[in-house]
Design a protein around this motif. Structure first.
Motif, PDB file in Angstrom:
ATOM      1  N   VAL A  83      48.494   4.327  55.316  1.00 48.59           N
ATOM      2  CA  VAL A  83      48.314   6.371  55.298  1.00 48.59           C
ATOM      3  C   VAL A  83      47.669   6.526  53.442  1.00 48.59           C
ATOM      4  N   HIS A  84      47.207   5.769  52.908  1.00 51.08           N
ATOM      5  CA  HIS A  84      46.372   6.687  51.769  1.00 51.08           C
ATOM      6  C   HIS A  84      45.273   5.692  51.722  1.00 51.08           C
ATOM      7  N   SER A 101      57.298   7.702  45.561  1.00 52.95           N
ATOM      8  CA  SER A 101      58.045   9.527  45.354  1.00 52.95           C
ATOM      9  C   SER A 101      58.490   9.061  47.040  1.00 52.95           C
ATOM     10  N   MET A 102      59.190  10.330  46.909  1.00 51.84           N
ATOM     11  CA  MET A 102      59.713  10.882  48.094  1.00 51.84           C
ATOM     12  C   MET A 102      58.561  11.288  49.344  1.00 51.84           C
ATOM     13  N   LEU A 103      57.526  11.783  48.267  1.00 58.53           N
ATOM     14  CA  LEU A 103      55.642  11.984  49.649  1.00 58.53           C
ATOM     15  C   LEU A 103      55.668  10.959  50.257  1.00 58.53           C
ATOM     16  N   ASP A 104      55.455   9.478  49.512  1.00 62.55           N
ATOM     17  CA  ASP A 104      55.302   8.406  50.378  1.00 62.55           C
ATOM     18  C   ASP A 104      56.418   7.549  51.847  1.00 62.55           C
ATOM     19  N   LEU A 105      57.481   8.626  51.816  1.00 57.19           N
ATOM     20  CA  LEU A 105      58.503   8.342  52.309  1.00 57.19           C
ATOM     21  C   LEU A 105      58.537   7.980  53.847  1.00 57.19           C
ATOM     22  N   ARG A 106      58.590   7.329  55.014  1.00 56.91           N
ATOM     23  CA  ARG A 106      58.317   7.774  56.416  1.00 56.91           C
ATOM     24  C   ARG A 106      59.445   7.397  57.030  1.00 56.91           C
ATOM     25  N   ARG A 165      60.985   6.222  62.833  1.00 63.54           N
ATOM     26  CA  ARG A 165      59.578   7.057  64.377  1.00 63.54           C
ATOM     27  C   ARG A 165      58.259   6.489  63.150  1.00 63.54           C
ATOM     28  N   GLU A 166      57.396   7.462  62.099  1.00 61.88           N
ATOM     29  CA  GLU A 166      56.841   7.352  61.939  1.00 61.88           C
ATOM     30  C   GLU A 166      56.175   6.116  61.637  1.00 61.88           C
ATOM     31  N   VAL A 207      57.070  18.534  52.845  1.00 60.24           N
ATOM     32  CA  VAL A 207      57.679  18.334  51.929  1.00 60.24           C
ATOM     33  C   VAL A 207      56.771  17.495  51.003  1.00 60.24           C
ATOM     34  N   ALA A 224      51.498  10.937  60.370  1.00 61.90           N
ATOM     35  CA  ALA A 224      52.366  10.198  59.229  1.00 61.90           C
ATOM     36  C   ALA A 224      50.688   9.918  58.523  1.00 61.90           C
ATOM     37  N   THR A 225      49.340  10.185  58.482  1.00 61.25           N
ATOM     38  CA  THR A 225      48.374  10.061  56.730  1.00 61.25           C
ATOM     39  C   THR A 225      48.276  11.254  56.326  1.00 61.25           C
ATOM     40  N   THR A 231      48.800  13.186  53.375  1.00 58.94           N
ATOM     41  CA  THR A 231      49.306  13.355  51.907  1.00 58.94           C
ATOM     42  C   THR A 231      48.824  14.253  51.427  1.00 58.94           C
ATOM     43  N   ARG A 276      50.097  17.718  47.203  1.00 65.94           N
ATOM     44  CA  ARG A 276      50.529  16.646  47.799  1.00 65.94           C
ATOM     45  C   ARG A 276      51.544  17.766  48.191  1.00 65.94           C
ATOM     46  N   ALA A 297      53.417  15.673  52.795  1.00 67.72           N
ATOM     47  CA  ALA A 297      53.511  14.933  53.816  1.00 67.72           C
ATOM     48  C   ALA A 297      55.175  15.712  54.821  1.00 67.72           C
ATOM     49  N   ARG A 312      57.002  16.358  58.287  1.00 69.49           N
ATOM     50  CA  ARG A 312      57.647  14.882  58.725  1.00 69.49           C
ATOM     51  C   ARG A 312      57.784  15.573  59.747  1.00 69.49           C
TER      52      ARG A 312
END
Lengths: 95, 160
Positions: free
Chosen positions: A17-18, A53-58, A61-62, B20, B80-81, B83, B89, B91, B93
């Motif tokens: 992801v990062h 953090s919640m931003l890193d949650l997937r 499905r993702e 999000v 999904a990538t 950020t 910042r 995400a 969904r």
């Protein structure tokens, strides 16, 4: 050895992801190699985002979309997601 | 230029994504650049040309993304990538994939989708109480330079 002892190996999705560019390519190669070994020897595997953090949650499905990048099928991903509860619920013999 | 017949047009798919955190309000241009960057870095230039990503709408906590049919899986992986969009910042969904914008709009208009804003005064300060999806309330201090998000607990009292 991991298969004999019921030790699970983790596919870390956070770098997928990062990271960008060749570092992510190296991670994809590493995960693909680990997946080949997992299919050959059948040791438990798990998939994690290692979210801070919640931003890193997937969502599952993702996560399935991300694991498909290194060749893992959707069923394999779901099985890997169910590994931690299965391992923690298992009764282990104390030597 | 005359418009093409429906049977001759490119088949498209529309993806509805929830932003999000809900209180982030990214600019559509920043979201477009973020999505294009994610698609290009993951699938390369030829893959991005095949997927043909586009951001159609960015409002009320949702982003509507368009791609070519049969490239939804690649698009979902690229989304999904994501950020960051500009300075924020965030995400994305994925909520829904549809063949028509009508289906996307219908989902966006469902009760509980998006948020409702209410102005609240607490301790002499003005806040925006944002109710998201009928589940939670975010209190956002109304300061121009640095909007502050306060966590809302039972001790703070309920926002009526």
């Amino acid at each position: 050895m991991a298969a004999d002892h019921g030790v699970a190996l983790e596919f870390d999705l956070q770098p997928l992801v990062h990271l960008r560019g060749w570092p992510r390519q190296r991670v994809l190669q590493s995960h693909a190699r680990l997946l080949r070994l997992q299919r050959k020897y059948g040791f438990p595997a798990t998939v994690a985002t290692n979210a801070r953090s919640m931003l890193d949650l997937r969502s599952p499905r993702e996560m399935a979309a991300l694991t498909r990048l290194f060749g893992m099928g959707e069923e394999e991903t779901l099985r890997a997601l169910a590994t931690p509860p299965a391992l923690s619920g298992r009764r282990r013999e104390v030597p | 230029m005359p418009s093409r017949l429906p049977s001759q047009r490119d088949r498209r798919r529309y993806l509805l994504c929830r932003v999000v955190p809900a209180w982030a309000e990214p600019e559509p241009r920043a979201v477009f650049h973020a999505v294009c960057e994610a698609v290009t870095t993951l699938w390369g230039d030829t893959g991005a040309a095949d997927i043909a990503p586009a951001v159609l709408d960015c409002s009320r906590g949702y982003v509507v993304v368009r791609c070519r049919r049969n490239t939804e899986a690649q698009m979902a992986a690229a989304l999904a990538t994501v950020t960051r969009a500009g300075e924020n910042r965030l995400a994305l969904r994925q909520v829904l994939t549809s063949g028509t914008l009508h289906g996307i709009r219908r989902r966006m208009q469902e009760p509980g989708a998006g948020w409702t804003d209410t102005q609240v005064m607490r301790d002499g300060r003005a806040f925006t109480a944002r109710r998201s999806a009928g589940q939670k309330v975010d209190l956002i201090a109304e300061e121009k330079k640095s909007p502050e998000l306060l966590f809302f607990t039972e001790d703070n009292g309920e926002v009526k």
